[in-house]
Design an enzyme around this catalytic site. Sequence first.
Site, PDB file in Angstrom:
ATOM      1  N   CYS A  46       1.114 -17.949   3.074  1.00  0.00           N
ATOM      2  CA  CYS A  46       1.917 -18.264   1.887  1.00  0.00           C
ATOM      3  C   CYS A  46       1.902 -19.756   1.621  1.00  0.00           C
ATOM      4  CB  CYS A  46       3.375 -17.836   2.093  1.00  0.00           C
ATOM      5  SG  CYS A  46       3.631 -16.106   2.537  1.00  0.00           S
ATOM      6  N   CYS A  50       7.252 -20.249  -0.794  1.00  0.00           N
ATOM      7  CA  CYS A  50       7.308 -18.802  -1.024  1.00  0.00           C
ATOM      8  C   CYS A  50       8.756 -18.319  -0.979  1.00  0.00           C
ATOM      9  CB  CYS A  50       6.482 -18.067   0.021  1.00  0.00           C
ATOM     10  SG  CYS A  50       6.444 -16.266  -0.232  1.00  0.00           S
ATOM     11  N   ARG A  53      11.677 -14.099   2.606  1.00  0.00           N
ATOM     12  CA  ARG A  53      12.534 -14.515   3.710  1.00  0.00           C
ATOM     13  C   ARG A  53      11.745 -15.393   4.680  1.00  0.00           C
ATOM     14  NH1 ARG A  53      15.177 -10.151   7.745  1.00  0.00           N
ATOM     15  NH2 ARG A  53      13.050 -10.217   8.584  1.00  0.00           N
ATOM     16  N   ARG A  75      -4.337 -12.727   5.006  1.00  0.00           N
ATOM     17  CA  ARG A  75      -4.519 -12.390   3.598  1.00  0.00           C
ATOM     18  C   ARG A  75      -3.537 -13.188   2.748  1.00  0.00           C
ATOM     19  NH1 ARG A  75      -3.516  -7.716   6.163  1.00  0.00           N
ATOM     20  NH2 ARG A  75      -1.567  -7.436   4.987  1.00  0.00           N
ATOM     21  N   CYS A  77      -0.662 -14.032   0.185  1.00  0.00           N
ATOM     22  CA  CYS A  77       0.581 -13.392  -0.231  1.00  0.00           C
ATOM     23  C   CYS A  77       0.494 -13.003  -1.703  1.00  0.00           C
ATOM     24  CB  CYS A  77       1.742 -14.361  -0.014  1.00  0.00           C
ATOM     25  SG  CYS A  77       3.337 -13.771  -0.612  1.00  0.00           S
ATOM     26  N   CYS A  80       3.615 -15.069  -3.795  1.00  0.00           N
ATOM     27  CA  CYS A  80       3.602 -16.493  -4.157  1.00  0.00           C
ATOM     28  C   CYS A  80       2.221 -17.004  -4.541  1.00  0.00           C
ATOM     29  CB  CYS A  80       4.160 -17.339  -3.019  1.00  0.00           C
ATOM     30  SG  CYS A  80       3.096 -17.447  -1.548  1.00  0.00           S
ATOM     31  N   ASP A 456      -7.208 -58.230 -17.201  1.00  0.00           N
ATOM     32  CA  ASP A 456      -7.085 -57.380 -18.383  1.00  0.00           C
ATOM     33  C   ASP A 456      -6.122 -57.981 -19.417  1.00  0.00           C
ATOM     34  OD1 ASP A 456      -7.630 -54.505 -19.433  1.00  0.00           O
ATOM     35  OD2 ASP A 456      -5.464 -54.779 -19.618  1.00  0.00           O
TER      36      ASP A 456
END
Length: 507
Positions: A46, A50, A53, A75, A77, A80, A456
């Site tokens: 995540c 996220c 919990r 994998r 999430c 999120c 400049d």
Amino acid sequence: MGENGAMTTTTSSQLDAESCYRAVKSRDRRFDGVFYTAVRTTGIYCRPSCPARTPASANVTFHVSAAAAQAAGYRACKRCLPDATPGSPDWDVSASAAGRAMRLIADGVVDREGVDGLARRVGYTSRHLSRILTAELGAGPLALARARRAQTARVLIETTALPHTHVAFAAGFSSVRQFNDTIREVYAASPTQLRGRRTNSRPATGTVSMRLAVRTPFAGRALIDFLAYHLIPGVEVAGPGWYARTLTLPHGPGTVRLDADDTTAAGETAFVTATFALTDLRDTAAAVERARRLVDADCDPLAVGDHFAGDPVIGPLARATPGLRVPGQVDGDEVAVRTVIGQQVSVVGACTVTGRLVAAHGVPVETDIPGLTHLFPDAATLAGVDPEMLPMPRARGRALVGLCAALASGEVALDRGPDRDDVRRRLLELPGIGPWTADYVAMRALAHPDLFLPTDVGVRNALAGLGHDPASVIAGSERWRPWRSYALMHLWNTLMPSATDPDRQES
């Protein structure tokens, strides 16, 4: 990460678990894209913010890149979408070999040229570059490119009605089977299941619309105003809150329209809407990366603002315009050409001359956006132009043609692959290229966050207009490190004219 929550350069081995976990517990959005949280008990990773919990600290590990989390077997999430975050600010601040490689990977270089091509651009052997990336980002170039392909594919699946076969190749996959396997592995869902979650449908054409994540605060209007004031006829157009331009991409021309507004809330994620019209959808990843660098999407505005908080010159400006960005570019060569043309002339004059150059040497294109008629001429084309025929002083014309010859030959590369200091040195070796030009090019084309232009004219006018003594302030400008480019933009921002004022002189 510093103890006060500021972002600092980290590698995979340098992440402090305690600091990371504090950020996760507080759901601190500032660290989205800086590191990723992997949860052993669920097998997912995540972003720090996220809303799920908070997992127990014993069950989490932290990774510098999404690719590293994926390589460890996690994998993404589904709640999120951790891959849809701004990139790490460290990539531009430190400009290490790993950071430069990440910019090129995002542009699709690995898909087009392979790992050897990526390594050649960064200036290392492929084996050594792989060791660097694995040590600093937790994954090698192939894994990092695979993670980027997966993200592009997810966006196309969820925001267009393109057939999955088209999505696969647009995202850079070499086969539909590879595409299907990667999507299932990264998102634990098939492409069909991902498409079922989308909220709208778009026609199966070369038009792709998506939201580019940026950290907040974000001064979107000031960014659009800056780009709008420097429009090149035929290449760029703008209106209230939007900017559009043509794009020269690896597989064909395209256009992008950016819609942006101000977001003053701090520590969150805002979005710039980008609508792309592409001749070849394989250019999706490259177009997105170029739009992101144009809007300075990966800037850490809180770190910049905190640095200027107590400064008597830049502090009030930073509070007045929080989240001001340094406009980037969609093509480094174009920035260099425009910078040389703009030496010692007004913005209006430079835009007029550049527009003539585009009309004479740019490639005509058909677009759906009124006013976008040409691609900016490439360096090889301009390198063959007789300097005497250019609408500018002869010395500047010779400098321009010489620069373009160096760009076309590869003697100077502005693709953000080589080391910045090496690029600056090579620019300064070219006739007619001085420190002001080299530094402005480095700031815009190479995303250098710490450049200042002491000679400049605009800087001096801005300081005088603010009631400061230019000489004394410039003498003390070292205190603005490492964000001097942003200090420069704050000063220039005070000179931005109203839409009816054509007389501002640019640096």
